[in-house]
Design a protein around this motif. Structure first.
Motif, PDB file in Angstrom:
ATOM      1  N   ASP A 201      15.715  54.796  41.220  1.00 22.35           N
ATOM      2  CA  ASP A 201      15.940  55.690  40.075  1.00 22.35           C
ATOM      3  C   ASP A 201      16.474  57.045  40.530  1.00 22.35           C
ATOM      4  OD1 ASP A 201      15.067  53.712  38.381  1.00 22.35           O
ATOM      5  OD2 ASP A 201      13.042  54.544  38.133  1.00 22.35           O
ATOM      6  N   LYS A 202      15.903  57.593  41.586  1.00 20.76           N
ATOM      7  CA  LYS A 202      16.315  58.908  42.084  1.00 20.76           C
ATOM      8  C   LYS A 202      17.796  58.920  42.480  1.00 20.76           C
ATOM      9  CE  LYS A 202      15.401  62.257  45.740  1.00 20.76           C
ATOM     10  NZ  LYS A 202      14.583  62.595  46.910  1.00 20.76           N
ATOM     11  N   TYR A 203      18.231  57.850  43.185  1.00 19.03           N
ATOM     12  CA  TYR A 203      19.613  57.783  43.664  1.00 19.03           C
ATOM     13  C   TYR A 203      20.538  57.050  42.698  1.00 19.03           C
ATOM     14  CZ  TYR A 203      18.072  59.747  48.083  1.00 19.03           C
ATOM     15  OH  TYR A 203      17.563  60.591  49.042  1.00 19.03           O
ATOM     16  N   GLU A 204      19.991  56.589  41.560  1.00 18.00           N
ATOM     17  CA  GLU A 204      20.751  55.880  40.526  1.00 18.00           C
ATOM     18  C   GLU A 204      21.568  54.733  41.117  1.00 18.00           C
ATOM     19  OE1 GLU A 204      22.947  58.979  38.547  1.00 18.00           O
ATOM     20  OE2 GLU A 204      21.168  59.727  37.531  1.00 18.00           O
ATOM     21  N   LEU A 205      20.891  53.860  41.842  1.00 17.02           N
ATOM     22  CA  LEU A 205      21.547  52.745  42.522  1.00 17.02           C
ATOM     23  C   LEU A 205      21.744  51.578  41.563  1.00 17.02           C
ATOM     24  CD1 LEU A 205      19.530  52.870  45.873  1.00 17.02           C
ATOM     25  CD2 LEU A 205      21.723  53.959  45.345  1.00 17.02           C
ATOM     26  N   SER A 206      22.960  51.066  41.507  1.00 19.18           N
ATOM     27  CA  SER A 206      23.261  49.964  40.590  1.00 19.18           C
ATOM     28  C   SER A 206      23.452  48.627  41.311  1.00 19.18           C
ATOM     29  CB  SER A 206      24.517  50.294  39.779  1.00 19.18           C
ATOM     30  OG  SER A 206      25.625  50.486  40.639  1.00 19.18           O
ATOM     31  N   PHE A 207      23.687  48.654  42.610  1.00 16.96           N
ATOM     32  CA  PHE A 207      23.856  47.392  43.342  1.00 16.96           C
ATOM     33  C   PHE A 207      22.485  46.727  43.509  1.00 16.96           C
ATOM     34  CE2 PHE A 207      23.934  50.992  46.292  1.00 16.96           C
ATOM     35  CZ  PHE A 207      22.855  50.713  47.133  1.00 16.96           C
ATOM     36  N   PRO A 208      22.463  45.403  43.724  1.00 16.32           N
ATOM     37  CA  PRO A 208      21.189  44.682  43.808  1.00 16.32           C
ATOM     38  C   PRO A 208      20.303  45.166  44.959  1.00 16.32           C
ATOM     39  CG  PRO A 208      23.021  43.151  43.586  1.00 16.32           C
ATOM     40  CD  PRO A 208      23.616  44.504  43.820  1.00 16.32           C
ATOM     41  N   ILE A 209      19.037  45.428  44.626  1.00 17.80           N
ATOM     42  CA  ILE A 209      18.024  45.808  45.594  1.00 17.80           C
ATOM     43  C   ILE A 209      16.962  44.708  45.577  1.00 17.80           C
ATOM     44  CG2 ILE A 209      16.287  47.517  46.263  1.00 17.80           C
ATOM     45  CD1 ILE A 209      18.995  48.827  46.221  1.00 17.80           C
ATOM     46  N   VAL A 210      16.691  44.144  46.740  1.00 19.22           N
ATOM     47  CA  VAL A 210      15.646  43.128  46.879  1.00 19.22           C
ATOM     48  C   VAL A 210      14.642  43.632  47.912  1.00 19.22           C
ATOM     49  CG1 VAL A 210      17.112  41.182  46.198  1.00 19.22           C
ATOM     50  CG2 VAL A 210      16.985  41.840  48.609  1.00 19.22           C
ATOM     51  N   ARG A 211      13.425  43.099  47.851  1.00 18.67           N
ATOM     52  CA  ARG A 211      12.407  43.532  48.810  1.00 18.67           C
ATOM     53  C   ARG A 211      11.959  42.346  49.648  1.00 18.67           C
ATOM     54  NH1 ARG A 211       6.823  44.564  48.985  1.00 18.67           N
ATOM     55  NH2 ARG A 211       6.520  44.061  46.800  1.00 18.67           N
ATOM     56  N   ASP A 212      11.947  42.571  50.957  1.00 20.51           N
ATOM     57  CA  ASP A 212      11.524  41.566  51.932  1.00 20.51           C
ATOM     58  C   ASP A 212      10.036  41.780  52.210  1.00 20.51           C
ATOM     59  OD1 ASP A 212      11.517  39.596  53.845  1.00 20.51           O
ATOM     60  OD2 ASP A 212      12.663  40.713  55.326  1.00 20.51           O
ATOM     61  N   ASN A 213       9.193  41.194  51.359  1.00 22.77           N
ATOM     62  CA  ASN A 213       7.747  41.424  51.409  1.00 22.77           C
ATOM     63  C   ASN A 213       7.127  41.235  52.789  1.00 22.77           C
ATOM     64  OD1 ASN A 213       7.406  42.057  48.688  1.00 22.77           O
ATOM     65  ND2 ASN A 213       7.350  39.900  48.130  1.00 22.77           N
ATOM     66  N   GLY A 214       7.335  40.105  53.385  1.00 23.85           N
ATOM     67  CA  GLY A 214       6.683  39.806  54.655  1.00 23.85           C
ATOM     68  C   GLY A 214       7.571  40.001  55.870  1.00 23.85           C
ATOM     69  N   GLY A 215       8.770  40.492  55.675  1.00 22.54           N
ATOM     70  CA  GLY A 215       9.674  40.697  56.797  1.00 22.54           C
ATOM     71  C   GLY A 215      10.335  39.418  57.295  1.00 22.54           C
TER      72      GLY A 215
END
Length: 189
Positions: A129-143
């Motif tokens: 939200d702060k950087y107003e990113l529109s490209f897909p962001i995914v999270r690698d929970n366990g690495g």
């Protein structure tokens, strides 16, 4: 030499032989354990480098429409795969460059996919939200994806062509000019 002395000498000789035998067995067992550990450590350690096929993964998207994002879903497109974290200063520096180039290169068939290594969705969402990113962001929970791609330093970026082949691998932050050059290299023909 008396019989007592001879018996002591025989007993000492047997002790020495047992010690030698036990030491030999211990050395052989230690060598086997070391061999097994080294073999196991190196076994599935495939390094993904330039020229290699990018392995597939599936991660939950945190921004935009949500849902899962799979690398296989992006076949036919060039893919910039960026590993980052909110606590990484150089990662913060390159995010605005990625955002500024994303609309133009998305139209040219290039997808930017940022893999967050943070442990908390809330932290990542605030950053997005702060950087107003529109490209897909995914999270690698366990690495798992981090390990799959053998990423060490953050940020690290892989540039994958439309055929799924890694064209470039960059460790460290990218400048706007360098980033644009890499994106041009993975535009589908």
């Amino acid at each position: 030499m008396s019989k007592v002395e001879e018996a002591k000498k025989q007993k000492q000789k047997k002790k020495n032989m047992r010690l030698l035998f036990r030491s030999s067995i211990l050395i052989v067992l230690l060598a086997a354990v070391v061999f097994a550990l080294v073999s196991n450590f190196n076994k599935d350690k495939t390094v993904i480098g330039v020229g290699a096929e990018a392995p597939n993964f599936k991660l939950e998207r945190l921004n935009g429409e949500g849902g899962e994002v799979s690398l296989d879903d992006l076949k036919g497109k060039g893919v910039m795969l960026n590993f980052w974290a909110t606590y990484c200063g150089p990662c913060k520096d390159e995010m605005p460059y990625m955002e500024s180039l994303y609309p133009e290169y998305k139209e040219k068939g290039v997808e930017i996919l940022a893999v967050s290594l943070d442990s908390n969705d809330l932290v990542v969402n605030r950053f997005v939200d702060k950087y107003e990113l529109s490209f897909p962001i995914v999270r690698d929970n366990g690495g798992q994806v981090l390990e799959l791609y053998d990423v060490g330093e953050l940020p690290s970026t892989l540039f994958i062509n439309a055929d799924g082949e890694v064209v470039d691998k960059v460790s460290g932050a990218l400048t706007l000019d360098r980033l644009e050059g890499y994106l041009q290299n993975i535009e589908p023909q």
